[in-house]
Design a protein around this motif. Structure first.
Motif, PDB file in Angstrom:
ATOM      1  N   ASP A 186     -94.702   7.065 -71.708  1.00 12.84           N
ATOM      2  CA  ASP A 186     -93.853   6.120 -72.433  1.00 12.84           C
ATOM      3  C   ASP A 186     -94.302   5.989 -73.887  1.00 12.84           C
ATOM      4  O   ASP A 186     -93.476   5.941 -74.803  1.00 12.84           O
ATOM      5  CB  ASP A 186     -93.894   4.759 -71.746  1.00 12.84           C
ATOM      6  N   VAL A 246     -82.446  11.786 -74.314  1.00 10.77           N
ATOM      7  CA  VAL A 246     -82.838  11.582 -75.708  1.00 10.77           C
ATOM      8  C   VAL A 246     -83.594  12.826 -76.177  1.00 10.77           C
ATOM      9  O   VAL A 246     -84.472  13.331 -75.478  1.00 10.77           O
ATOM     10  CB  VAL A 246     -83.738  10.340 -75.855  1.00 10.77           C
ATOM     11  N   LEU A 254     -86.300  14.646 -77.637  1.00 10.28           N
ATOM     12  CA  LEU A 254     -87.697  14.376 -77.959  1.00 10.28           C
ATOM     13  C   LEU A 254     -88.441  15.704 -78.095  1.00 10.28           C
ATOM     14  O   LEU A 254     -88.245  16.604 -77.308  1.00 10.28           O
ATOM     15  CB  LEU A 254     -88.370  13.551 -76.860  1.00 10.28           C
ATOM     16  N   ALA A 264     -93.508   9.337 -75.805  1.00 13.28           N
ATOM     17  CA  ALA A 264     -92.059   9.475 -75.977  1.00 13.28           C
ATOM     18  C   ALA A 264     -91.561   8.530 -77.068  1.00 13.28           C
ATOM     19  O   ALA A 264     -90.727   8.905 -77.903  1.00 13.28           O
ATOM     20  CB  ALA A 264     -91.345   9.190 -74.662  1.00 13.28           C
ATOM     21  N   THR A 265     -92.071   7.301 -77.068  1.00  8.99           N
ATOM     22  CA  THR A 265     -91.684   6.331 -78.096  1.00  8.99           C
ATOM     23  C   THR A 265     -92.046   6.837 -79.486  1.00  8.99           C
ATOM     24  O   THR A 265     -91.227   6.771 -80.417  1.00  8.99           O
ATOM     25  CB  THR A 265     -92.387   4.982 -77.842  1.00  8.99           C
ATOM     26  N   LEU A 301     -89.361  10.754 -67.461  1.00  8.92           N
ATOM     27  CA  LEU A 301     -88.617  10.382 -68.671  1.00  8.92           C
ATOM     28  C   LEU A 301     -87.297   9.708 -68.310  1.00  8.92           C
ATOM     29  O   LEU A 301     -86.885   8.748 -68.970  1.00  8.92           O
ATOM     30  CB  LEU A 301     -88.371  11.616 -69.538  1.00  8.92           C
ATOM     31  N   ASP A 302     -86.636  10.190 -67.268  1.00  7.07           N
ATOM     32  CA  ASP A 302     -85.398   9.541 -66.812  1.00  7.07           C
ATOM     33  C   ASP A 302     -85.683   8.116 -66.354  1.00  7.07           C
ATOM     34  O   ASP A 302     -84.934   7.180 -66.684  1.00  7.07           O
ATOM     35  CB  ASP A 302     -84.766  10.336 -65.668  1.00  7.07           C
ATOM     36  N   HIS A 327     -89.859   9.712 -80.626  1.00  7.13           N
ATOM     37  CA  HIS A 327     -88.554   9.224 -81.063  1.00  7.13           C
ATOM     38  C   HIS A 327     -88.647   8.596 -82.451  1.00  7.13           C
ATOM     39  O   HIS A 327     -87.783   8.838 -83.310  1.00  7.13           O
ATOM     40  CB  HIS A 327     -88.041   8.202 -80.051  1.00  7.13           C
ATOM     41  N   GLU A 364     -86.061   5.714 -69.010  1.00  3.61           N
ATOM     42  CA  GLU A 364     -84.835   5.633 -69.805  1.00  3.61           C
ATOM     43  C   GLU A 364     -84.926   6.436 -71.095  1.00  3.61           C
ATOM     44  O   GLU A 364     -84.305   6.088 -72.105  1.00  3.61           O
ATOM     45  CB  GLU A 364     -84.480   4.164 -70.095  1.00  3.61           C
ATOM     46  N   TRP A 365     -85.694   7.541 -71.045  1.00  5.13           N
ATOM     47  CA  TRP A 365     -85.731   8.479 -72.158  1.00  5.13           C
ATOM     48  C   TRP A 365     -84.919   9.727 -71.842  1.00  5.13           C
ATOM     49  O   TRP A 365     -84.825  10.622 -72.675  1.00  5.13           O
ATOM     50  CB  TRP A 365     -87.171   8.889 -72.482  1.00  5.13           C
TER      51      TRP A 365
END
Length: 212
Positions: A166, A100, A102, A169-170, A92-93, A173, A96-97
């Motif tokens: 990804d 955030v 989640l 996670a998207t 996740l890092d 969000h 670039e999450w």
């Protein structure tokens, strides 16, 4: 001469003993624990990514090819290769999450999930765990689970853990933003509203994505 009436024939014994442990152990080769309900230990054959069902359905539309996917109430679980849970924070890092908020968690070694009702079986109760994308049976070949290189991915048509994380996670969000805008709980789309085509897998739809 008196007629001898044979004793009533005993009912055939159901090898599954009224639960799904037999199916998981014999058809998939997965260990189980408990009986009410039957549980599947994580960290052995697989880990699990858990996220809100609303976000999960959106992710499934984007990713036609994933590992097995289960639904328990308003929570969706996506099976990934064993060891993937430990990789989630760093992944996740890298995507670039990191930092955030989640509603995305991973269950790995030492964890358990409730065993979904096997495909084709009658649901045990409303809201009981069920498969949206069931696992392949043992005789159908070794199942492919989303993985990073070195965690069991065999390349080729194998699902890609980076792309999967990804995507979910998207959608987590987006669901969180929608909840904030509406000021109420985001409505979960019932499984029945997704067509079989949307829930099916298509190995040609996912291209490998390198992670380094």
């Amino acid at each position: 001469m008196a007629l001898t009436v044979p004793s009533p024939r005993a009912a055939l014994t159901d090898e599954r003993n009224g639960d799904c442990a037999w199916w998981y152990e014999h058809e998939l080769g997965w260990p189980t624990e408990g009986t009410a309900p039957v549980q599947l230990p994580t960290g052995l054959r697989f880990d699990v990514l858990e996220l809100p069902a609303a976000a999960g359905y959106a992710a499934l539309r984007r990713l036609r090819h994933t590992g097995p996917v289960a639904l328990t109430g308003r929570t969706m679980g996506v099976l990934v290769a064993a060891g993937s849970a430990d990789e989630l924070p760093g992944l996740l890092d890298w995507l670039e999450w990191g930092g955030v908020s989640l509603a995305l968690t991973a269950i790995g070694t030492g964890g358990r999930i409730i065993a979904p009702t096997p495909p084709g079986w009658a649901p045990r109760s409303p809201g009981a765990a069920a498969w949206l994308r069931p696992p392949e049976l043992r005789h159908e070949g070794k199942p492919e689970l989303p993985a990073l290189a070195g965690l069991g991915s065999r390349g080729g048509g194998a699902p890609d853990l980076v792309r999967l994380v990804d995507a979910v996670a998207t959608e987590c969000h987006r669901a969180r933003l929608a909840h904030a805008r509406k000021g109420r709980t985001t409505t979960v789309q019932p499984a029945a509203e997704l067509s079989a085509k949307e829930l099916s897998t298509d190995r040609s739809a996912v291209q490998p994505l390198a992670f380094s």
